[in-house]
Enzyme design. Sequence first.
Site, PDB file in Angstrom:
ATOM      1  N   GLU A  21      -1.093   1.815  -5.174  1.00 24.75           N
ATOM      2  CA  GLU A  21      -0.723   3.227  -5.069  1.00 24.75           C
ATOM      3  C   GLU A  21      -1.860   4.109  -5.559  1.00 24.75           C
ATOM      4  O   GLU A  21      -1.694   5.318  -5.669  1.00 24.75           O
ATOM      5  CB  GLU A  21       0.608   3.382  -5.829  1.00 24.75           C
ATOM      6  CG  GLU A  21       1.209   4.728  -5.964  1.00 24.75           C
ATOM      7  CD  GLU A  21       0.692   5.433  -7.199  1.00 24.75           C
ATOM      8  OE1 GLU A  21       1.123   6.566  -7.422  1.00 24.75           O
ATOM      9  OE2 GLU A  21      -0.142   4.879  -7.935  1.00 24.75           O
ATOM     10  N   TRP A  22      -3.015   3.493  -5.819  1.00 25.23           N
ATOM     11  CA  TRP A  22      -4.283   4.180  -6.131  1.00 25.23           C
ATOM     12  C   TRP A  22      -4.251   5.046  -7.394  1.00 25.23           C
ATOM     13  O   TRP A  22      -5.069   5.957  -7.565  1.00 25.23           O
ATOM     14  CB  TRP A  22      -4.757   5.053  -4.956  1.00 25.23           C
ATOM     15  CG  TRP A  22      -4.464   4.518  -3.610  1.00 25.23           C
ATOM     16  CD1 TRP A  22      -4.804   3.270  -3.150  1.00 25.23           C
ATOM     17  CD2 TRP A  22      -3.755   5.157  -2.545  1.00 25.23           C
ATOM     18  NE1 TRP A  22      -4.356   3.105  -1.868  1.00 25.23           N
ATOM     19  CE2 TRP A  22      -3.716   4.255  -1.470  1.00 25.23           C
ATOM     20  CE3 TRP A  22      -3.170   6.416  -2.402  1.00 25.23           C
ATOM     21  CZ2 TRP A  22      -3.092   4.560  -0.265  1.00 25.23           C
ATOM     22  CZ3 TRP A  22      -2.557   6.723  -1.204  1.00 25.23           C
ATOM     23  CH2 TRP A  22      -2.528   5.793  -0.153  1.00 25.23           C
ATOM     24  N   GLY A  23      -3.257   4.848  -8.254  1.00 22.86           N
ATOM     25  CA  GLY A  23      -3.208   5.637  -9.491  1.00 22.86           C
ATOM     26  C   GLY A  23      -2.697   7.046  -9.291  1.00 22.86           C
ATOM     27  O   GLY A  23      -2.704   7.844 -10.226  1.00 22.86           O
ATOM     28  N   ASP A  72     -10.350   3.417  -3.224  1.00 19.95           N
ATOM     29  CA  ASP A  72     -11.174   2.271  -2.839  1.00 19.95           C
ATOM     30  C   ASP A  72     -12.612   2.492  -3.334  1.00 19.95           C
ATOM     31  O   ASP A  72     -13.147   3.601  -3.221  1.00 19.95           O
ATOM     32  CB  ASP A  72     -11.190   2.139  -1.316  1.00 19.95           C
ATOM     33  CG  ASP A  72      -9.783   1.947  -0.756  1.00 19.95           C
ATOM     34  OD1 ASP A  72      -8.827   1.883  -1.560  1.00 19.95           O
ATOM     35  OD2 ASP A  72      -9.637   1.871   0.470  1.00 19.95           O
ATOM     36  N   ASP A 120       0.829  -1.206   0.000  1.00 15.73           N
ATOM     37  CA  ASP A 120       0.000   0.000   0.000  1.00 15.73           C
ATOM     38  C   ASP A 120       0.868   1.263   0.000  1.00 15.73           C
ATOM     39  O   ASP A 120       2.102   1.182   0.049  1.00 15.73           O
ATOM     40  CB  ASP A 120      -0.927  -0.059   1.227  1.00 15.73           C
ATOM     41  CG  ASP A 120      -2.301   0.538   0.941  1.00 15.73           C
ATOM     42  OD1 ASP A 120      -2.413   1.360   0.016  1.00 15.73           O
ATOM     43  OD2 ASP A 120      -3.257   0.175   1.659  1.00 15.73           O
TER      44      ASP A 120
HETATM   45  C1  GLA Z   1      -6.025   1.481   1.360  1.00 12.78           C
HETATM   46  C2  GLA Z   1      -6.162   0.477   0.223  1.00 12.78           C
HETATM   47  C3  GLA Z   1      -7.244  -0.541   0.578  1.00 12.78           C
HETATM   48  C4  GLA Z   1      -6.919  -1.214   1.899  1.00 12.78           C
HETATM   49  C5  GLA Z   1      -6.754  -0.155   2.969  1.00 12.78           C
HETATM   50  C6  GLA Z   1      -6.279  -0.705   4.287  1.00 12.78           C
HETATM   51  O1  GLA Z   1      -7.148   2.289   1.470  1.00 12.78           O
HETATM   52  O2  GLA Z   1      -6.464   1.110  -0.972  1.00 12.78           O
HETATM   53  O3  GLA Z   1      -7.368  -1.494  -0.462  1.00 12.78           O
HETATM   54  O4  GLA Z   1      -5.766  -1.990   1.777  1.00 12.78           O
HETATM   55  O5  GLA Z   1      -5.799   0.830   2.576  1.00 12.78           O
HETATM   56  O6  GLA Z   1      -6.182   0.326   5.205  1.00 12.78           O
END
Ligand code: GLA
Length: 486
Positions: free
Chosen positions: A175-177, A201, A136
């Site tokens: 890394e969410w993009g 998310d 993450d």
């Molecule tokens: C981030 C990630 C999620 C999850 C949470 C855990 O938000 O994007 O997929 O792993 O952390 O805290």
Amino acid sequence: MGWNSWNSFANIVNSQIIQQQANALVSNGMKEAGYEYVVIDEGWWLGKRDAAGNILVDPKQWPGLKPGQRDGDMANIAAYIHSLGLKAGIYTDAGRDGCSMYPDSGPKYMNTGSEGHYEQDFLLFSRWGFDYVKVDWCGGAKEKRSGAVQYAQVAHAIERAQKITGHRLFFSICEWGSQNPWFWGPGVGGIDTAIWRTGGDIIPPVVESLHDQEHDKRVITVASVLDSFDAGMHPEAQHTGFYNDLDMMVMGMRGMTDAMDRTHMGLWAISSAPLMVGSDLTRLSSATLSLLTNREALAIHNDPYGLQPIKVAEPTPGVQVWAKPTATAGRRAVAILNRTDASAEVKIDPSKLGLDGALRSLRDVWTGRDVATADAAFSVPAHDLLLLLVDGEDKKADEYLATGSDITRIKATSGPTFARLDYTNGTGQVAVIRVKSTSGLSSSLALAPTGASDSGRVGLILPHGTADLSFETQRAGIRKLAVYSW
Ligand code: GLA
């Protein structure tokens, strides 16, 4: 394909929950359908290390499960997961702190990341027996680090651990993009297979056993599922081995209707996105389960080219036809996505799918029935999705032979275009090579080994305006590119 603990259990995760979910994955038929990973997400570790820097976990949360096993040893749960014929996944952060500094429930924990301990932690995960690691970015973001740099170091630590233990950790970048990982994720640190998250998310976790105000008000909407799909379309970065990750699935969770489940499954399957189910597997309805285990949808998902679809038509705003080229000549997977409030009538036009002449066959994946090709018109209800498998004749491709490591003078592509690349790779290993184009394409290809005189073939999607390709070919030979008008 597998299951991840976060969406439904957040940081209350423990050994008992993991065992129950792993058992459910076997007994509900998902394992047989191909779901194999059980991934323990955040919450398994609260940031403690011993004097030598080794991770320490709560012995009550992770007890010994068999005589002779020590409490507080993560190898216990990895062995349990393996005993069911499944693979085990674990989670950390690329930064010093993990996401536990923003807790979903319970207190804040600092230092739950691996920065400063990459080699030590990934070796430990591998020694414990884990097969997969999700890394993450909460700490990395907080420290304003470069994702490309940190994740390359993690890739090296994974490779080093593999050299020592002989045991490989599959690399899941989360890394969410935020720093465009579709540019650097493929092949980062020389890794020959990886997935990278393309967005945030879909929802914060919905833990059914926690009845606080926060959890009670969390309800999934179709908009959040569609947002994740839209953010995740980077087809030029994806092919066999390297995949955009659209986030863990929320099928069957609170707020999801059958139509939303179909939309979710159809989009993730046609995108060859990781199918990491985040629901509580002990509570899935038979409708959700039958979608998750739909053999034909999974075959589309597992197509060897592993490509994302291209949007080929939008007859009215919000009514979209997405088509994905497959490794079978003349075969396309097609999703008709209706984002609108009204039902839509859509006719399939073979020429829009890169096919010549009439269709050979047409199959409705949800019902598992063939549909007469003469009436290739479908009614798709509001906020629903129809998934089809279409067979016909590929339009003739334009072919270009490589000169050394370049393919030039390609008739510039007028939109995202499907191509097949023939190559040779006699190294006996997957060769990761960079490919660039003046159109802005900059990615890596993972080329599976071929026999000395055979050639291998991968599918790729070329971005708009591609007129040249330049490969770093020290480890593979480039032969020929066939470009299909689309
Ligand atoms: C981030 C990630 C999620 C999850 C949470 C855990 O938000 O994007 O997929 O792993 O952390 O805290």
